[in-house]
Design an enzyme around this catalytic site. Structure first.
Site, mmCIF file in Angstrom:
data_model
loop_
_atom_site.group_PDB
_atom_site.id
_atom_site.type_symbol
_atom_site.label_atom_id
_atom_site.label_comp_id
_atom_site.label_asym_id
_atom_site.label_seq_id
_atom_site.Cartn_x
_atom_site.Cartn_y
_atom_site.Cartn_z
ATOM 1 N N CYS A 56 41.576 34.496 30.833
ATOM 2 C CA CYS A 56 42.371 34.687 29.612
ATOM 3 C C CYS A 56 42.891 33.393 28.995
ATOM 4 O O CYS A 56 42.892 33.270 27.755
ATOM 5 C CB CYS A 56 43.493 35.693 29.843
ATOM 6 N N ARG B 169 39.960 32.672 43.511
ATOM 7 C CA ARG B 169 41.320 32.858 44.002
ATOM 8 C C ARG B 169 41.305 32.780 45.520
ATOM 9 O O ARG B 169 40.424 33.351 46.161
ATOM 10 C CB ARG B 169 41.896 34.206 43.536
ATOM 11 N N GLN C 184 34.230 38.508 36.679
ATOM 12 C CA GLN C 184 34.849 39.598 35.932
ATOM 13 C C GLN C 184 34.052 39.880 34.659
ATOM 14 O O GLN C 184 33.596 38.955 33.996
ATOM 15 C CB GLN C 184 36.284 39.236 35.553
ATOM 16 N N ASP D 166 34.930 40.328 31.753
ATOM 17 C CA ASP D 166 36.194 40.134 31.059
ATOM 18 C C ASP D 166 36.017 40.168 29.555
ATOM 19 O O ASP D 166 34.981 39.759 29.024
ATOM 20 C CB ASP D 166 36.780 38.779 31.451
ATOM 21 N N HIS E 182 38.830 39.772 25.917
ATOM 22 C CA HIS E 182 40.183 39.707 25.373
ATOM 23 C C HIS E 182 40.113 39.991 23.885
ATOM 24 O O HIS E 182 39.326 39.390 23.162
ATOM 25 C CB HIS E 182 40.802 38.348 25.675
ATOM 26 N N LYS F 115 49.665 47.644 32.584
ATOM 27 C CA LYS F 115 48.231 47.894 32.686
ATOM 28 C C LYS F 115 47.943 49.386 32.756
ATOM 29 O O LYS F 115 48.783 50.179 33.186
ATOM 30 C CB LYS F 115 47.664 47.245 33.958
ATOM 31 N N HIS G 28 43.790 42.626 27.364
ATOM 32 C CA HIS G 28 42.884 42.182 28.426
ATOM 33 C C HIS G 28 42.147 43.426 28.924
ATOM 34 O O HIS G 28 42.771 44.465 29.140
ATOM 35 C CB HIS G 28 43.650 41.591 29.609
#
Length: 645
Positions: free
Chosen positions: A335, A364, A382, A384, A386, A470, A516
């Site tokens: 992000c 991570r 991910q 992902d 946005h 979320k 997100h």
């Protein structure tokens, strides 16, 4: 009169103090027999706990999740009691209930608990359970508690962090333990137990602390329930994605590469590519634009986003360059990068929403004891995206993302899932960034969007991201454990921290709202759960190899290659088994490898331009021309590709 409000809104009145069991008896003897725990004013308590003021009361049976929690937590006491019977010098630490069963972390000192010891512990647990001892919770002063556990540094540490007046012990039979409460009435309710496993675990999850032995167990009110659970456990072992991933050649790990860093083998890579293409097509139809960002970013990027303050101490350490003071981080989130991509342009309200999508790999640090196949790793990708939109567009955009997630789940056969609204902790607000006003707007938007789409949701407080609430899609694996896959988040905070703006219809600068979202969650975890849900029998359109050609002898190798090429020309992927083996063995091996179609070719097939078709799970389908097989395959592989049209 004391007023007790029940979950259905009805009110019962009593003269003076009552217990939850009194409330159960006032409703029916059958309910009283089955009530094993209760929740009073939001706190789980024993059924014998006095209720002295007007309260809300929920009565819990074995069929309630919180009822199981009390049952399994109480069983952890039985486990600890049995362990001390055999290992009197062992030091107990904590023993909570978990999603399926319970565990107790124990320091055995120089002694070792092994699988050979499980049966005797089970027998002792049942022997003690049959005494039908009552669980008694009582308050203890801090001084007395510390004195009781003077030779146990783990319990002493726990007690030291508690305030005087908030410390309770629980006793049953000859056993006493430091405990906050939430037990069943007596041990006699526990009729079946199983010690499942023993593994290493660091005290309080910190690798710098002593390593303990975590003893896992499960218990039930009926032997029949345990038998059924163990049968499911065997099925889960058969479906374990780590086992299937190895057998099917999907992924591997290497000590030299590093723990928690999966290597994707050719078949696994083909599977990932098909999933990426599937989602990319759906995103393209839904108006997404594709972007790419680097695997590292300057430390200041994550300081700005807030990730450094929240996770820096537990992340991979910064990468230093030859330039003094210059530091980079392995990317923990996509992000912040996407916020910087948004800032490259000058946007007006007419340009919004902007939807940036990326299959972005992030890193991570997970402690080695927490790593588990593909479901918990240190490097993962991910799916992902946005979305940056005006406040007026937020609801429509959020609902559009829900549609996308449901489209993904439908076409991949995920039917057993829970939609979870993850909100802030009700009391501890320190771990979140942003204003109260923005949080309320974000939380209300998620709740409203879920209601608009008719989703049945559960609310979990304290599960929000540090920057926003979320909507999480929790999918069960083969053991019934819940894993977060798809997630959608509303964020008013990062646009402020990155000073993101657009020009409104009034000609002034305004702040966009950020969504997100990741329908898969991560490619790694998604594929792990997909492997377990399907047992490796992927949907036909998704299978890495959709056919295998079995020539009955090497004389027909050239014809097998010709058939393979024709199928590949129609985007049907597969391979040829040209080993010098009997056809029966090739068929058995192909079944084990879970190829959807086996195409057997010999003299008759070559002369007629046909293939003899076997389909996994259906057997012999007879002989088909290559054109007929292609048509049959394409019809069998169809799925609803009309998303966004």
């Amino acid at each position: 009169m004391l007023k007790i409000t029940l979950p259905d809104g009805s009110i019962r009145e009593f003269e003076g103090a009552v217990t939850p069991m009194d409330v159960a008896k006032s409703i029916s003897d059958g309910l009283a027999r089955n009530t094993i725990s209760a929740i009073v004013n939001g706190k789980q308590v024993e059924v014998t706990t006095p209720v002295t003021e007007d309260s809300t009361v929920q009565l819990l049976t074995w069929n309630d999740d919180m009822g199981k929690k009390a049952f399994w937590h109480s069983s952890a006491h039985l486990l600890a009691q049995a362990i001390l019977d055999f290992y009197p010098n062992a030091k107990l630490t904590i023993g909570p209930a978990i999603e399926n069963g319970f565990y107790y972390d124990v320091d055995f000192g120089d002694e070792v608990l092994g699988e050979k010891d499980f049966e005797k512990i089970e027998k002792k647990m049942l022997e003690n359970a049959k005494k039908d001892s009552t669980f008694n919770l009582y308050a203890v002063s801090k001084a007395d508690a510390l004195k009781e556990y003077a030779d146990n540094p783990y319990k002493t540490e726990l007690i030291s962090n508690l305030e005087d007046g908030q410390i309770t012990f629980c006793s049953h039979d000859n056993f006493t333990d430091l405990c906050r409460g939430g037990h069943i009435p007596s041990t006699g309710i526990v009729k079946a137990v199983k010690v499942l496993n023993a593994a290493g675990a660091y005290w309080r999850g910190d690798e710098k602390n002593p390593q303990l032995t975590r003893v896992y167990g499960i218990s039930f009110p009926k032997q029949k329930d345990l038998t059924e659970y163990l049968e499911r456990l065997e099925e889960a072992k058969r479906r374990d994605h780590r086992k299937l991933g190895k057998e099917l050649g999907i992924f591997a790990f290497s000590e030299k590469v590093g723990a928690g860093l999966p290597l994707w083998l050719p078949k696994g890579t083909a599977l990932r590519k098909k999933l990426e293409n599937f989602l990319s097509e759906a995103q393209k139809k839904a108006g997404y634009e594709f972007v790419m960002s680097p695997h590292i970013g300057g430390k200041e990027l994550y300081v700005t986003s807030g990730h450094w303050d929240k996770y820096g101490a537990d992340s991979f350490q910064p990468i230093k360059t030859p330039n003094e003071g210059e530091e980079f981080m392995l990317k923990p989130m996509n992000c912040p990068h996407h916020c910087e991509i948004y800032k490259v342009g000058q946007w007006s309200y007419r340009d919004l929403p902007k939807r940036f999508a990326e299959f972005g790999t992030v890193y991570r640090y997970e402690q080695s004891g927490e790593l588990h196949g593909l479901t918990r790793v240190r490097g993962f990708t991910q799916d992902d995206a946005h979305l940056f939109c005006t406040p007026d567009q937020l609801m429509e955009e959020f609902e559009g993302v829900i549609d996308l997630v449901m489209y993904v789940f439908k076409n991949l056969g995920f039917e057993d899932f829970v939609t979870q609204v993850s909100l802030r902790d009700k009391e501890n607000r320190e771990k979140y960034i942003g204003s109260e006003e923005n949080w309320e707007k974000a939380e209300n938007a998620i709740i409203q969007a879920a209601a608009n789409k008719g989703l049945k949701t559960v609310v979990e407080y304290g599960e929000a991201a540090f920057y926003g609430p979320k909507l999480d899609f929790m999918v069960k694996d083969a053991l019934g454990r819940k894993w977060q896959l798809g997630t959608i988040q509303v964020d008013y905070n990062l646009p402020e921290r990155f000073d993101l703006t657009y020009i409104g219809s009034d000609g002034e600068k305004h702040r966009p709202v950020m969504i997100h979202r990741a329908p898969f969650g991560s490619m790694e975890r998604f594929i792990a759960i997909l492997l377990e849900n399907t047992a490796g029998d992927f949907p036909l359109w998704l299978a890495p190899d959709q056919f295998i050609i079995l020539p009955i002898s090497e004389k027909y190798a050239d014809y097998a290659k010709k058939v393979s090429q024709l199928l590949e020309n129609h985007d049907i992927s597969g391979l040829i088994d040209d080993r010098n083996e009997k056809t029966g063995k090739k068929i058995r091996d192909a079944e084990i490898k879970k190829y959807p179609f086996m195409l057997i070719v010999g003299e008759n097939e070559e002369n007629a331009g046909t293939v003899s078709v076997r389909r996994r799970g259906e057997g012999d389908l007879g002989t088909m021309s290559i054109e007929d097989f292609i048509a049959y395959f394409k019809k069998a592989a169809e799925f609803n590709a009309a998303f966004g049209e």
